[in-house]
Design an enzyme around this catalytic site. Sequence first.
Site, PDB file in Angstrom:
ATOM      1  N   GLU A  45      54.047  13.756  86.453  1.00  0.00           N
ATOM      2  CA  GLU A  45      55.214  14.603  86.178  1.00  0.00           C
ATOM      3  C   GLU A  45      54.836  15.739  85.224  1.00  0.00           C
ATOM      4  OE1 GLU A  45      59.117  12.119  85.692  1.00  0.00           O
ATOM      5  OE2 GLU A  45      57.432  10.758  85.437  1.00  0.00           O
ATOM      6  N   GLU A 127      31.673  11.464  87.683  1.00  0.00           N
ATOM      7  CA  GLU A 127      31.899  10.376  86.718  1.00  0.00           C
ATOM      8  C   GLU A 127      33.319   9.852  86.870  1.00  0.00           C
ATOM      9  OE1 GLU A 127      31.247  12.239  82.892  1.00  0.00           O
ATOM     10  OE2 GLU A 127      29.310  13.036  83.553  1.00  0.00           O
ATOM     11  N   LYS A 129      36.920   9.144  85.621  1.00  0.00           N
ATOM     12  CA  LYS A 129      37.717   9.744  84.546  1.00  0.00           C
ATOM     13  C   LYS A 129      38.372   8.596  83.789  1.00  0.00           C
ATOM     14  CE  LYS A 129      41.114  13.346  83.596  1.00  0.00           C
ATOM     15  NZ  LYS A 129      41.815  12.630  82.546  1.00  0.00           N
ATOM     16  N   ASP A 131      40.612   6.514  81.385  1.00  0.00           N
ATOM     17  CA  ASP A 131      41.970   6.748  80.911  1.00  0.00           C
ATOM     18  C   ASP A 131      42.110   6.224  79.485  1.00  0.00           C
ATOM     19  OD1 ASP A 131      44.511   7.622  80.934  1.00  0.00           O
ATOM     20  OD2 ASP A 131      45.304   6.074  82.257  1.00  0.00           O
ATOM     21  N   TYR A 239      30.384  11.265  77.408  1.00  0.00           N
ATOM     22  CA  TYR A 239      30.280  12.073  78.621  1.00  0.00           C
ATOM     23  C   TYR A 239      30.005  13.557  78.426  1.00  0.00           C
ATOM     24  CZ  TYR A 239      35.301  12.404  77.550  1.00  0.00           C
ATOM     25  OH  TYR A 239      36.499  12.566  76.922  1.00  0.00           O
ATOM     26  N   LYS A 327      42.440  13.801  90.107  1.00  0.00           N
ATOM     27  CA  LYS A 327      43.318  12.692  89.721  1.00  0.00           C
ATOM     28  C   LYS A 327      43.638  11.772  90.895  1.00  0.00           C
ATOM     29  CE  LYS A 327      44.763  13.832  85.424  1.00  0.00           C
ATOM     30  NZ  LYS A 327      46.156  13.982  85.183  1.00  0.00           N
ATOM     31  N   CYS A 421      71.780 -21.561  78.268  1.00  0.00           N
ATOM     32  CA  CYS A 421      70.606 -21.523  79.127  1.00  0.00           C
ATOM     33  C   CYS A 421      71.034 -21.519  80.599  1.00  0.00           C
ATOM     34  CB  CYS A 421      69.723 -22.730  78.838  1.00  0.00           C
ATOM     35  SG  CYS A 421      68.358 -22.875  80.003  1.00  0.00           S
ATOM     36  N   CYS A 424      69.907 -25.128  82.169  1.00  0.00           N
ATOM     37  CA  CYS A 424      70.434 -26.445  81.788  1.00  0.00           C
ATOM     38  C   CYS A 424      71.737 -26.375  81.008  1.00  0.00           C
ATOM     39  CB  CYS A 424      69.384 -27.223  80.988  1.00  0.00           C
ATOM     40  SG  CYS A 424      69.148 -26.583  79.321  1.00  0.00           S
ATOM     41  N   CYS A 439      66.031 -21.525  74.601  1.00  0.00           N
ATOM     42  CA  CYS A 439      66.938 -22.600  74.988  1.00  0.00           C
ATOM     43  C   CYS A 439      66.560 -23.827  74.178  1.00  0.00           C
ATOM     44  CB  CYS A 439      66.783 -22.895  76.474  1.00  0.00           C
ATOM     45  SG  CYS A 439      67.379 -24.532  76.910  1.00  0.00           S
ATOM     46  N   CYS A 444      65.582 -29.514  79.509  1.00  0.00           N
ATOM     47  CA  CYS A 444      65.722 -28.324  80.351  1.00  0.00           C
ATOM     48  C   CYS A 444      64.617 -28.340  81.417  1.00  0.00           C
ATOM     49  CB  CYS A 444      65.610 -27.090  79.456  1.00  0.00           C
ATOM     50  SG  CYS A 444      65.762 -25.544  80.332  1.00  0.00           S
TER      51      CYS A 444
HETATM   52  S1  IVH Z   1      34.462  15.941  80.413  1.00  0.00           S
HETATM   53  C1  IVH Z   1      34.687  20.181  79.015  1.00  0.00           C
HETATM   54  N1  IVH Z   1      34.239  13.565  81.468  1.00  0.00           N
HETATM   55  O1  IVH Z   1      39.729  13.859  80.541  1.00  0.00           O
HETATM   56  C2  IVH Z   1      34.698  18.839  79.610  1.00  0.00           C
HETATM   57  N2  IVH Z   1      36.289  14.129  80.408  1.00  0.00           N
HETATM   58  O2  IVH Z   1      41.470  16.147  81.298  1.00  0.00           O
HETATM   59  C3  IVH Z   1      35.216  17.834  78.711  1.00  0.00           C
HETATM   60  N3  IVH Z   1      37.934  12.314  80.393  1.00  0.00           N
HETATM   61  O3  IVH Z   1      39.823  15.525  77.467  1.00  0.00           O
HETATM   62  C4  IVH Z   1      35.644  16.601  79.338  1.00  0.00           C
HETATM   63  N4  IVH Z   1      36.693  10.830  81.417  1.00  0.00           N
HETATM   64  O4  IVH Z   1      39.652  12.960  77.475  1.00  0.00           O
HETATM   65  C5  IVH Z   1      35.038  14.414  80.812  1.00  0.00           C
HETATM   66  N5  IVH Z   1      33.890  11.477  82.397  1.00  0.00           N
HETATM   67  C6  IVH Z   1      34.671  12.323  81.750  1.00  0.00           C
HETATM   68  C7  IVH Z   1      35.971  11.962  81.342  1.00  0.00           C
HETATM   69  C8  IVH Z   1      36.758  12.902  80.675  1.00  0.00           C
HETATM   70  C9  IVH Z   1      37.866  11.056  80.848  1.00  0.00           C
HETATM   71  C10 IVH Z   1      39.116  12.890  79.733  1.00  0.00           C
HETATM   72  C11 IVH Z   1      38.833  13.584  78.423  1.00  0.00           C
HETATM   73  C12 IVH Z   1      39.272  14.994  78.612  1.00  0.00           C
HETATM   74  C13 IVH Z   1      40.277  14.844  79.718  1.00  0.00           C
HETATM   75  C14 IVH Z   1      40.384  16.151  80.454  1.00  0.00           C
END
Ligand code: IVH
Length: 680
Positions: A45, A127, A129, A131, A239, A327, A421, A424, A439, A444
């Site tokens: 969103e 790589e 990403k 979270d 990273y 994403k 409850c 029972c 409860c 029970c």
């Molecule tokens: S590179 C200039 N590599 O994603 C590049 N970011 O939306 C800097 N993140 O702020 C980021 N895994 O918190 C990079 N393998 C990865 C990542 C990664 C997670 C996060 C990071 C960044 C955000 C960007």
Amino acid sequence: MQLSLIDNTDPLLNAERRANELRIQIEQHNHLYYQLDSPEVSDAEYDTLFRELLELEQKFPELASPESPTQRVGIASTGRFKSINHRLPMLSLDNAFNGEEIRVKLDERVRKQLALKEDSSISYMCEPKMDGLAVELIYENGTLIVASTRGDGITGEDVTQNIRTMKGVPLRLTGEAIPTLLEVRGEVYLSLEAFQKINRDREENGESLFVNPRNAAAGSLRQLDSRITAKRPLSMYCYAPGMVTGAQFESQHDFLNSVSGWGLPINPLARIVDSVEGAISYYDEMRNLRETLPYEIDGTVVKVNSFQLQNELGEKSRSPVWAIACKFPPRQAETQLENILLSVGRTGVITPVAQLKPVEISGVTVSRATLHNWDELAAKDIRAGDIVVVERAGDVIPAVVRVLIERRDGSEQAVPPPQICPECGAAVVRIADEVALRCMGISCPPQIRESLKHFASRGAMDIEGLGEKVVEQLISLGLVHNIADLYCLTKDDFMRFERMGDKLSSNLLAALENSKKCDLARFIYALGIRHVGERTAKALAQAFGSLYNLKIATMEELTSIRDIGVTVAQSIFNFFTTPDNCAVISRLQELGVHPAAVAKTVGGRMSGKSFVFTGTLTRLSRDHARKLVEEQGGNVVGSVSRKTDYVVAGDEAGSKLNKAVELGLAVLDEEEFLQLLEAH
Ligand code: IVH
């Protein structure tokens, strides 16, 4: 926020109004996300709002403003921590939402800007990403000096103390050719297992729950008390480089290899591909793998591998031209909460459960979600009939994130906490300082069912054959009302069950008979005392040595045991001072259940000797003192009895010292204790 009615036909004026609305909304969401760790909208969103604003600003360049959230990343730090200016800004990434967009928004742009021929291909590093939340570590001559959060990308928060508690982050780099300055960026995250455990603990302690692992990681890292952080098993994957002197990297691949060689953690799933097609397949592969990973990822990141090309490409205001985040579809969905059901657990806790209009969230149909407890329900103002946002946050059980208040039509019904409850009919109470409603009925059915299942389970009494089906029948035939009744069952009782022949009945009886000679720790765990898991049960068995000693333990004795705090001690104390529980334990013993005392360590100078500590030690911690004793084969117990060999009294020793003197036991001060163990 309500949208204003657009009543003007001037497109620029309309665009300006909408842009202003979007900026305010985005800033609010930034604040909720970055400062309060409590986002109110999903990433998807948020991304939609951000995209809309970006598009408006591109279409109407006159709307551009340095204050627009598109011109910066996040917002400034809260001031709770010291601010740290990043020497190089910590950028964000542009987003793609499917594999094809990697081609259009990254590969095509890169080729165009580098004026590459059609048939030449580019190597990308792909790589996962992660979270979590981005941090920067600064190593000077191989030593970790500072760690900071990303903050607004320019200024972050000093979380050095907290990062130092993380086991996976080296305090000193190891290996060859360590640079004089190494700034390295990466993502701090929590494994799903750690996230679930933190929420379980928080629920038991009546604290509000983290919505997902990312918020739990952020909440854990941004703790003013780093001792709390230390208890949360945070992890990190590195990273990206920041400023570096004394080393040169040719590519992202070279960078990852080098930092890994110096002992920094990198994600083993990172992979180099030689064309955009490879990056697209990697994205598809990770989308499938996502379900099996022990941590949350929300997409992949694709980076031009060569650092020389990265330099040539440079960056736009908010993000580098040479990388993109691709994403995954969100794991949230909107649906109607049809009803609020009540579920009664083993300990009598009555939990509200949301019955949902079935909705698919990333391939799984969800029709139930936990509402955790009645306080959460009230805080989120969740009502039957509401349209809610449901998230599968790396958790098996989906959770209701929030209500879409603006979708209410007035027909929604608040559901008050139950007074009796639902299973029972017994009274429901709320114990002081707890969020849970409980409860109090001793007969029970769901409580009995769950406690029998727990008693017989593998980690507890391990009674083979006494599974869910048998337990159900035992209860419905009225044969068993508590765990002690199990040991009164006869072969004839079992023969009355469905699909239960002579052989199975005999096996079950034999398994029950066998379990009578059980290990004390397992027995304590099997009792199902609140807050007493397998580990605590072991600690109790070790400290008290017998069921009798545990039954008569005082609060002081209980809290003196390693890892047992007041809440857990109180729960154990309450359990053994409840007459019904004592009666069940006595009957178990009468029926021949005799948990064996724990075998003591043999060998060592203190073999067979028992120690009790009381008061505050000044030269060493309780844990350390216990270790010294255990290393030499001795045993540390919680309570003083005639059998105690030594009582070690620190400052302000309490009733245990009096008891020791009364019984004429050997009392040592800290100094004498160290001399005895020759631990000087
Ligand atoms: S590179 C200039 N590599 O994603 C590049 N970011 O939306 C800097 N993140 O702020 C980021 N895994 O918190 C990079 N393998 C990865 C990542 C990664 C997670 C996060 C990071 C960044 C955000 C960007």
